[in-house]
Design an enzyme around this catalytic site. Structure first.
Site, PDB file in Angstrom:
ATOM      1  NE  ARG A 158      -0.943  -0.066   4.962  1.00  0.00           N
ATOM      2  CZ  ARG A 158      -0.465  -1.024   5.738  1.00  0.00           C
ATOM      3  NH1 ARG A 158      -0.407  -2.266   5.274  1.00  0.00           N
ATOM      4  NH2 ARG A 158      -0.050  -0.756   6.959  1.00  0.00           N
ATOM      5  CG  HIS A 168       3.239   0.732  10.280  1.00  0.00           C
ATOM      6  ND1 HIS A 168       2.244  -0.067   9.784  1.00  0.00           N
ATOM      7  CD2 HIS A 168       3.222   0.564  11.620  1.00  0.00           C
ATOM      8  CE1 HIS A 168       1.631  -0.691  10.771  1.00  0.00           C
ATOM      9  NE2 HIS A 168       2.212  -0.332  11.899  1.00  0.00           N
ATOM     10  NE  ARG A 211       7.554  -3.395   5.382  1.00  0.00           N
ATOM     11  CZ  ARG A 211       8.756  -3.853   5.703  1.00  0.00           C
ATOM     12  NH1 ARG A 211       8.924  -5.138   5.988  1.00  0.00           N
ATOM     13  NH2 ARG A 211       9.811  -3.043   5.726  1.00  0.00           N
ATOM     14  CG  HIS A 212       2.917   1.877   4.309  1.00  0.00           C
ATOM     15  ND1 HIS A 212       2.019   2.423   3.421  1.00  0.00           N
ATOM     16  CD2 HIS A 212       2.340   1.980   5.531  1.00  0.00           C
ATOM     17  CE1 HIS A 212       0.949   2.845   4.075  1.00  0.00           C
ATOM     18  NE2 HIS A 212       1.118   2.580   5.353  1.00  0.00           N
ATOM     19  CB  VAL A 213       7.251  -2.749   1.335  1.00  0.00           C
ATOM     20  CG1 VAL A 213       6.259  -3.723   0.721  1.00  0.00           C
ATOM     21  CG2 VAL A 213       8.683  -3.156   1.007  1.00  0.00           C
TER      22      VAL A 213
END
EC number: 2.8.2.-
Length: 409
Positions: A112, A142, A170-172
């Site tokens: 995301r 995060h 996950r923010h990735v």
């Protein structure tokens, strides 16, 4: 009288009916027998009954395959999906992309993008995972989007060994599983107008949201007061680091990947991000049309998102969404917005590309788009109460962990 000598394989004085010798089992049967052997090849002989059985089996297989595809099976779905997203130069030169187990993939990754409504989607996924029984895998990290090679290998290993079917979020930045010998999962994501995303992040870092009066103090305790109350126009017009590149180059790296050049604003990162959208993402939606995004997710991934829209519209869910709206958000001057637009031209080219692909999908399913042509300047999207915000993504804090997610239930 002397009898006329006959050939061992036939009668009378005619030509030999079995030029290659009698078939196995002795003399050939009479001319009217249904067991007659067909001498198609010297080394291949079978009966009419065997031939009929093979043809009947082939006919049943063809009819079954046709019925399966007409009923919406993976072959028809994959063909439609490729038509929806269009062919890239890579596809033309190297053939079709790696096959995905559709329409019910057992491995889904939602990497995301920050400040693009993923709080709402994660809340929905928690409800849906309990309802449909899939494994929702989240992360306590995060804000670390860029990973070393060893970190990539470790994360991919952890994701790949999760119980299936799973949805990891996950923010990735995009991870290439196949590079490390893993099975490439199905990716999904949501983006939004780049200027609106930037403004949401700018004010959220300073003033938080309605989840707690001191929320912003917890997230940015080291921010000085003069920085916290810095006017957005001054930040943009005076070219502060927070309001200039490379900090403004934010969305594209989530799709370009972990290569160092993916963090450099330019054509290389832009084209690689487009390529990955075509090759690895089942759907990239836009936040401004979130309901349509949820409808398409339900169509493409029913084992994960069936019934998502009714949950989204539920009043109880709206109460949670109302708590995640950024406070004290103001709109910069037209001059400042135009400067932002110029600095984020690659972000906007990518946004418009994704937007066109998304609208193509909508037309395929009979969903009408409210705006037919992209605006020449960024349209400042007025957030609704259900728009949600993300944790801060400060580059200086990559090695820190956030406090426990307040939404965990």
């Amino acid at each position: 009288m002397k009898k006329k000598q006959q050939h061992p394989g036939g009668g009378g004085g005619g030509a030999d009916a079995w030029p290659h010798g009698a078939p196995l089992g002795g003399a050939p049967p009479g001319p009217g027998s249904w067991k007659r052997r067909l001498p198609l090849l010297p080394f291949l002989r079978f009966s009419l009954r065997d031939y009929g059985f093979c043809m009947a089996t082939l006919l049943l297989f063809c009819l079954g395959s046709l019925f399966y595809q007409l009923s919406g099976g993976p072959p028809r779905f994959l063909l439609d999906l490729r038509q929806y997203l269009g062919n890239s130069t890579y596809l033309d030169d190297h053939g079709p992309p790696p096959s995905k187990v559709l329409p019910f993939p057992s491995q889904v990754v939602y990497n995301r993008v920050g400040k693009c409504g993923s709080r709402t989607v994660v809340l929905l996924l928690r409800i849906l995972s309990e309802k449909h029984g899939f494994n929702l895998v989240t992360s306590d990290i995060h804000n670390k989007t860029r990973l070393t090679k060893n970190e990539q290998m470790e994360l991919i290993k952890n994701i790949s060994t999760a119980e299936q079917p799973y949805l990891f979020t996950r923010h990735v930045h995009f991870l290439n599983f196949s590079r490390f010998g893993g099975d490439q999962p199905v990716y999904i994501n949501i983006i939004r107008d780049p200027v609106n995303r930037f403004l949401s992040n700018y004010f959220f870092r300073r003033f938080g949201d309605w989840r707690g009066e001191q929320n912003h103090m917890i997230r940015t305790p080291s921010m000085r007061q003069e920085e916290r109350y810095l006017d957005i126009n001054e930040c943009i017009l005076e070219n502060y680091p927070e309001c200039s590149n490379p900090r403004l180059f934010y969305i594209i790296p989530y799709f370009c990947g972990q290569h160092p050049r993916c963090r450099e604003p330019g054509e290389w990162a832009l084209e690689r991000a487009k390529l990955n959208v075509n090759e690895n993402f089942l759907l990239v939606g836009i936040l401004e049309e979130l309901e349509d995004v949820l409808l398409l997710l339900e169509r493409f991934l029913p084992h994960y998102f069936k019934g998502v829209l009714s949950i989204y519209k539920n009043p109880e869910h709206r109460k949670l969404g109302n708590m995640t709206v950024t406070v004290k958000k103001t709109v910069p001057s037209p001059e400042a917005v135009q400067i932002l637009y110029q600095r984020m031209r690659y972000e906007y080219e990518f946004y418009h590309y994704v937007r066109e692909q998304f609208h193509l999908l909508k037309r395929k399913f009979g969903l009408k788009s409210h705006v037919s042509n992209p605006p020449l300047r960024p349209h400042l999207f007025i957030p609704t109460p259900l728009e949600t915000e993300e944790p801060i993504d400060d580059e200086e804090q990559d090695d820190e962990k956030w406090l426990e997610d307040i939404y965990k239930r």
